[in-house]
Design a protein around this motif. Structure first.
Motif, PDB file in Angstrom:
ATOM      1  N   VAL A  37       0.832  -1.202   0.000  1.00  0.00           N
ATOM      2  CA  VAL A  37       0.000   0.000   0.000  1.00  0.00           C
ATOM      3  C   VAL A  37       0.869   1.256   0.000  1.00  0.00           C
ATOM      4  O   VAL A  37       0.585   2.233  -0.699  1.00  0.00           O
ATOM      5  CB  VAL A  37      -0.937  -0.007   1.225  1.00  0.00           C
ATOM      6  CG1 VAL A  37      -1.753   1.270   1.296  1.00  0.00           C
ATOM      7  CG2 VAL A  37      -1.837  -1.231   1.190  1.00  0.00           C
ATOM      8  N   LYS A  38       1.941   1.211   0.776  1.00  0.00           N
ATOM      9  CA  LYS A  38       2.876   2.333   0.847  1.00  0.00           C
ATOM     10  C   LYS A  38       4.119   1.866   1.590  1.00  0.00           C
ATOM     11  O   LYS A  38       4.105   0.850   2.292  1.00  0.00           O
ATOM     12  CB  LYS A  38       2.249   3.541   1.566  1.00  0.00           C
ATOM     13  CG  LYS A  38       1.740   3.243   2.971  1.00  0.00           C
ATOM     14  CD  LYS A  38       1.051   4.456   3.586  1.00  0.00           C
ATOM     15  CE  LYS A  38       0.432   4.109   4.944  1.00  0.00           C
ATOM     16  NZ  LYS A  38      -0.214   5.281   5.572  1.00  0.00           N
ATOM     17  N   GLY A 371      12.527  -4.667   2.599  1.00  0.00           N
ATOM     18  CA  GLY A 371      12.205  -3.319   3.037  1.00  0.00           C
ATOM     19  C   GLY A 371      10.928  -3.287   3.851  1.00  0.00           C
ATOM     20  O   GLY A 371      10.133  -4.227   3.844  1.00  0.00           O
ATOM     21  N   PRO A 372      10.682  -2.172   4.577  1.00  0.00           N
ATOM     22  CA  PRO A 372       9.483  -2.031   5.403  1.00  0.00           C
ATOM     23  C   PRO A 372       8.324  -1.408   4.629  1.00  0.00           C
ATOM     24  O   PRO A 372       8.453  -0.302   4.091  1.00  0.00           O
ATOM     25  CB  PRO A 372       9.952  -1.100   6.525  1.00  0.00           C
ATOM     26  CG  PRO A 372      11.018  -0.247   5.883  1.00  0.00           C
ATOM     27  CD  PRO A 372      11.647  -1.071   4.797  1.00  0.00           C
ATOM     28  N   PHE A 373       7.220  -2.123   4.598  1.00  0.00           N
ATOM     29  CA  PHE A 373       6.048  -1.638   3.860  1.00  0.00           C
ATOM     30  C   PHE A 373       4.771  -1.905   4.647  1.00  0.00           C
ATOM     31  O   PHE A 373       4.718  -2.765   5.520  1.00  0.00           O
ATOM     32  CB  PHE A 373       5.941  -2.351   2.500  1.00  0.00           C
ATOM     33  CG  PHE A 373       7.022  -1.985   1.523  1.00  0.00           C
ATOM     34  CD1 PHE A 373       6.875  -0.920   0.650  1.00  0.00           C
ATOM     35  CD2 PHE A 373       8.213  -2.707   1.499  1.00  0.00           C
ATOM     36  CE1 PHE A 373       7.882  -0.581  -0.246  1.00  0.00           C
ATOM     37  CE2 PHE A 373       9.223  -2.381   0.605  1.00  0.00           C
ATOM     38  CZ  PHE A 373       9.057  -1.307  -0.270  1.00  0.00           C
ATOM     39  N   TRP A 374       3.741  -1.142   4.294  1.00  0.00           N
ATOM     40  CA  TRP A 374       2.375  -1.471   4.663  1.00  0.00           C
ATOM     41  C   TRP A 374       1.828  -2.345   3.530  1.00  0.00           C
ATOM     42  O   TRP A 374       1.957  -1.993   2.360  1.00  0.00           O
ATOM     43  CB  TRP A 374       1.515  -0.215   4.765  1.00  0.00           C
ATOM     44  CG  TRP A 374       1.902   0.783   5.813  1.00  0.00           C
ATOM     45  CD1 TRP A 374       2.948   1.651   5.780  1.00  0.00           C
ATOM     46  CD2 TRP A 374       1.214   1.040   7.039  1.00  0.00           C
ATOM     47  NE1 TRP A 374       2.964   2.440   6.907  1.00  0.00           N
ATOM     48  CE2 TRP A 374       1.912   2.091   7.705  1.00  0.00           C
ATOM     49  CE3 TRP A 374       0.075   0.497   7.649  1.00  0.00           C
ATOM     50  CZ2 TRP A 374       1.498   2.586   8.939  1.00  0.00           C
ATOM     51  CZ3 TRP A 374      -0.330   1.000   8.884  1.00  0.00           C
ATOM     52  CH2 TRP A 374       0.373   2.034   9.510  1.00  0.00           C
ATOM     53  N   THR A 382      -4.729  -4.352   6.808  1.00  0.00           N
ATOM     54  CA  THR A 382      -3.431  -3.866   6.344  1.00  0.00           C
ATOM     55  C   THR A 382      -2.480  -3.848   7.522  1.00  0.00           C
ATOM     56  O   THR A 382      -2.857  -3.438   8.622  1.00  0.00           O
ATOM     57  CB  THR A 382      -3.557  -2.441   5.768  1.00  0.00           C
ATOM     58  OG1 THR A 382      -4.479  -2.461   4.678  1.00  0.00           O
ATOM     59  CG2 THR A 382      -2.210  -1.924   5.271  1.00  0.00           C
ATOM     60  N   SER A 383      -1.239  -4.329   7.310  1.00  0.00           N
ATOM     61  CA  SER A 383      -0.281  -4.357   8.412  1.00  0.00           C
ATOM     62  C   SER A 383       1.128  -4.144   7.887  1.00  0.00           C
ATOM     63  O   SER A 383       1.370  -4.098   6.679  1.00  0.00           O
ATOM     64  CB  SER A 383      -0.361  -5.697   9.161  1.00  0.00           C
ATOM     65  OG  SER A 383       0.032  -6.760   8.315  1.00  0.00           O
ATOM     66  N   LEU A 384       2.067  -4.020   8.815  1.00  0.00           N
ATOM     67  CA  LEU A 384       3.467  -3.832   8.460  1.00  0.00           C
ATOM     68  C   LEU A 384       4.101  -5.163   8.070  1.00  0.00           C
ATOM     69  O   LEU A 384       3.912  -6.169   8.764  1.00  0.00           O
ATOM     70  CB  LEU A 384       4.231  -3.215   9.635  1.00  0.00           C
ATOM     71  CG  LEU A 384       3.765  -1.844  10.111  1.00  0.00           C
ATOM     72  CD1 LEU A 384       4.604  -1.381  11.299  1.00  0.00           C
ATOM     73  CD2 LEU A 384       3.838  -0.818   8.985  1.00  0.00           C
TER      74      LEU A 384
END
Length: 492
Positions: A37-38, A371-374, A382-384
Motif C-alpha cells: 500500500v505504501k 524493506g518495510p512496507f504497509w 493492512t499491516s506492516l
C-alpha cells in the motif's frame, strides 16, 4: 506421478505427500505478488528513538533482564564461498580484476594474514600460491568453510571469528543473571568444526565476561527441503531415478526457531559483527528494542486477559481497536464497524494473540534486503511487512513507485517474543504466509530445473506476526558479502 519408492523417500525425510503436491502446484501456478500500500517511513509506520531515548530504554531492559529467559539466535550455515568469488576466478581462470588487486595489495591488513603466512612459509609468494593456501584444503580451506569460522577481526594478541564476536555480543545484551544462551544454525558438514571452536574458546570468554554460556546448534531439517521439478513441472529425478530435494532457503529456519524456548529472542546474521571498539551502539539499540518488545507485549497481554476476564463493553473494544491501529499499525478491513460486538472482539483477539517482533531498520544505502512496507492481508486488513523485491510486481507502475519510495531496509535485526499471554509457546508455523515463497531456475549436472524457496524467515515466514519497525543506526549493520568488505574501517 509418484512411485512407492518415492513415497518411502518422502516419508524417510520427515515430509508428507500433501506438502510435496502443494509445492508442485506452486511451481505450476507461481506465487502471487504482495499488494503493498505504501512504504513504511519515519512517522508513518516506523519508530524513531534517537540515542537519548534508546539509552533510557536500554537501562530499563537492564533492570528487567534478570527475570527473562533470553536467547541469541544466529543463522550461521551460510558458506563463505561467495565471499571469494573473484579470488577463485583469479586462481582457477587467472582472471585478475580490481577487487583481486586490492586484496593482494592489502593482504597484510586481513586478520587471517598471520595464519596464511605461516602456511605459505618459504614457498614462492606469487598470488596463486597465496590464493591456493587461503582457499583450498592445501591450507586454510576458507573457500569451503562457513563465514562463522573465518578470522574476521584483529586484536592486539588474538584474532576473532564471527562466532566468537557473537559470544561477546551475547554477554553484553543477551545476559540474564550471568547466563547467556546462544543458538547457532549450522550445516551438517561444519557442525564438528563449530563445536571444536566453541570448546577451545568458551572458558576464556566466560572468564573475561563473567558469564556462563549455554551453546546449542541445529541444522536445517530434511523435511523442510523442497522438491525440484523439470521445466515442465514434473518431478526432477537424479540419474538413479530418485527424486531431488533441495534446501529451501532461510525460511526453513522457522522450524529451528520454533524449537527454541525463550521469552526474548535476538536474531542476527552470523556475518553482521564488528570489533569491540564499535559494539557500543549495537548493544544499546539491541537492549532498547528488547525493552520496547517487552512493553508492547505487556500491553497486548493486558487486553487479552481483559477479553478472558470481563464482559467487554463497546468502549473497551474501541480502545482495543485503537491500540491495534495506532500502536501495532494494523488497519481493520472494510466493514469492521458494521460487525457485531462479539465479531469485533474476536477480530481483536485474533490480531492480538500472535507472536510479536520488533525489526530494526537502517537507512537504505543500496544494500540488498527486505524493506518495510504497509501491505494488504488476505482478510482485508493492512499491516506492516518486511517485503523482498521479488514479492512486488515491479512491472506494475504504481507498485514499482511505492517500492522505490522505501527509505529503509531490514538487515535481519529482529527481537522476538514467541509466547502467548498464558506463557505457552506459539506454534510459529501457524503464522506464516505459505503464498510468499519463491520459484527460481537452477541446474543440476548440466540439466535445467526449477527450485522453490520457502517463505523467507523475516518476511513470509513471519507475515502474520505483530510487527513494529524501529530505525537503528547504520553502524549496527556491517555485513561481509565479499572478502574485501573486511578491509572497511568498521572491520579493522
Amino acid at each position: 506421478m509418484f512411485t512407492e519408492k518415492d513415497l518411502n523417500l518422502i516419508q524417510a525425510r520427515g515430509a508428507n505427500l500433501e506438502t510435496i503436491q502443494e509445492q508442485i502446484e506452486n511451481f505450476k501456478n507461481g506465487f502471487p505478488y504482495l499488494n503493498v500500500v505504501k512504504a513504511a517511513t519515519i512517522d508513518d509506520g516506523m519508530i524513531h528513538l534517537g540515542d537519548t531515548k534508546a539509552a533510557k530504554l536500554a537501562k530499563d531492559f537492564d533492570d528487567q533482564a534478570f527475570k527473562l529467559k533470553l536467547l541469541k539466535f544466529v543463522p550461521a550455515s551460510g558458506a563463505a564461498s561467495r565471499m571469494f568469488k573473484s579470488l577463485f576466478a583469479a586462481l582457477e581462470e587467472e582472471k585478475i580484476d580490481k577487487s583481486v588487486n586490492e586484496f593482494l595489495e592489502r593482504l597484510q591488513e586481513f586478520a587471517f594474514y598471520n595464519s596464511l603466512s605461516k602456511l605459505v612459509g618459504s614457498e614462492a609468494t606469487d598470488y596463486k600460491t597465496a590464493l591456493k593456501y587461503l582457499l583450498t584444503d592445501a591450507g586454510l580451506d576458507y573457500g569451503s568453510l562457513p563465514k562463522g569460522l573465518l578470522e574476521f577481526h584483529k586484536y592486539s594478541k588474538i584474532t576473532r571469528t564471527p562466532a566468537e564476536e557473537h559470544l561477546v555480543e551475547g554477554a553484553k545484551y543477551a545476559n540474564s543473571n550471568g547466563k547467556v544462551n546462544l543458538h547457532f544454525t549450522v550445516s551438517p558438514e561444519h557442525r564438528s568444526k563449530f563445536n571444536a571452536l566453541i570448546d577451545s574458546v568458551l572458558a576464556s570468554y566466560e572468564e573475561k565476561h563473567g558469564v556462563k554460556y549455554s551453546i546449542s546448534f541445529s541444522e536445517q531439517k530434511p523435511s523442510t527441503d523442497t522438491i525440484a521439478v523439470n521445466l515442465d513441472n514434473t518431478p526432477f529425478r537424479n540419474a538413479n531415478g530418485d527424486l531431488l530435494f533441495r534446501p529451501a532457503g532461510h525460511g526453513a529456519l522457522l522450524e529451528n526457531l520454533n524449537d527454541q524456548d525463550a521469552d526474548v529472542v535476538f536474531i542476527k546474521n552470523i556475518d553482521n559483527v564488528v570489533p569491540d571498539s564499535l559494539k557500543k551502539q549495537t548493544v544499546i539499540y539491541k537492549k532498547a528494542l528488547a525493552s520496547l518488545l517487552v512493553s508492547y507485549q505487556e500491553a497486548i497481554f493486558a487486553f487479552l486477559k481483559m477479553i478472558d476476564g470481563v464482559k467487554m463493553k463497546e468502549v473497551d473494544v474501541e480502545e482495543m481497536a485503537a491500540f491495534l491501529e495506532n500502536e501495532l499499525c494494523i488497519l481493520p478491513p472494510d466493514g469492521f464497524d458494521d460487525l457485531s460486538l462479539e465479531e469485533q472482539i474476536e477480530y481483536c483477539r485474533t490480531k492480538l494473540n500472535r507472536p510479536l517482533r520488533i525489526c530494526g531498520m537502517v537507512q537504505n544505502v543500496g544494500e540488498p534486503g527486505g524493506g518495510p512496507f504497509w501491505a494488504k492481508n488476505a482478510d482485508g486488513s493492512t499491516s506492516l511487512q518486511v517485503v523482498e523485491s521479488a514479492q512486488i510486481d515491479l512491472k506494475n507502475p504504481a507498485q514499482k513507485e511505492i517500492f522505490e519510495k522505501a527509505t529503509h531496509f531490514n538487515p535481519v535485526d529482529l527481537i522476538c517474543a514467541m509466547k502467548d499471554y498464558k506463557g505457552q509457546k506459539f506454534n510459529l508455523l501457524n503464522f506464516r504466509d505459505p503464498k510468499t515463497g519463491f520459484n527460481t531456475q537452477k541446474s543440476q549436472n548440466g540439466r535445467d530445473l526449477k527450485a522453490q524457496e520457502l517463505p523467507g524467515l523475516w518476511n513470509g515466514a513471519m507475515a502474520n506476526w505483530n510487527t513494529l519497525f524501529v530505525e537503528v543506526p547504520l553502524i549496527t549493520f556491517n555485513p561481509v558479502k565479499t572478502v574485501n568488505d573486511l578491509l572497511r574501517p568498521e572491520h579493522q
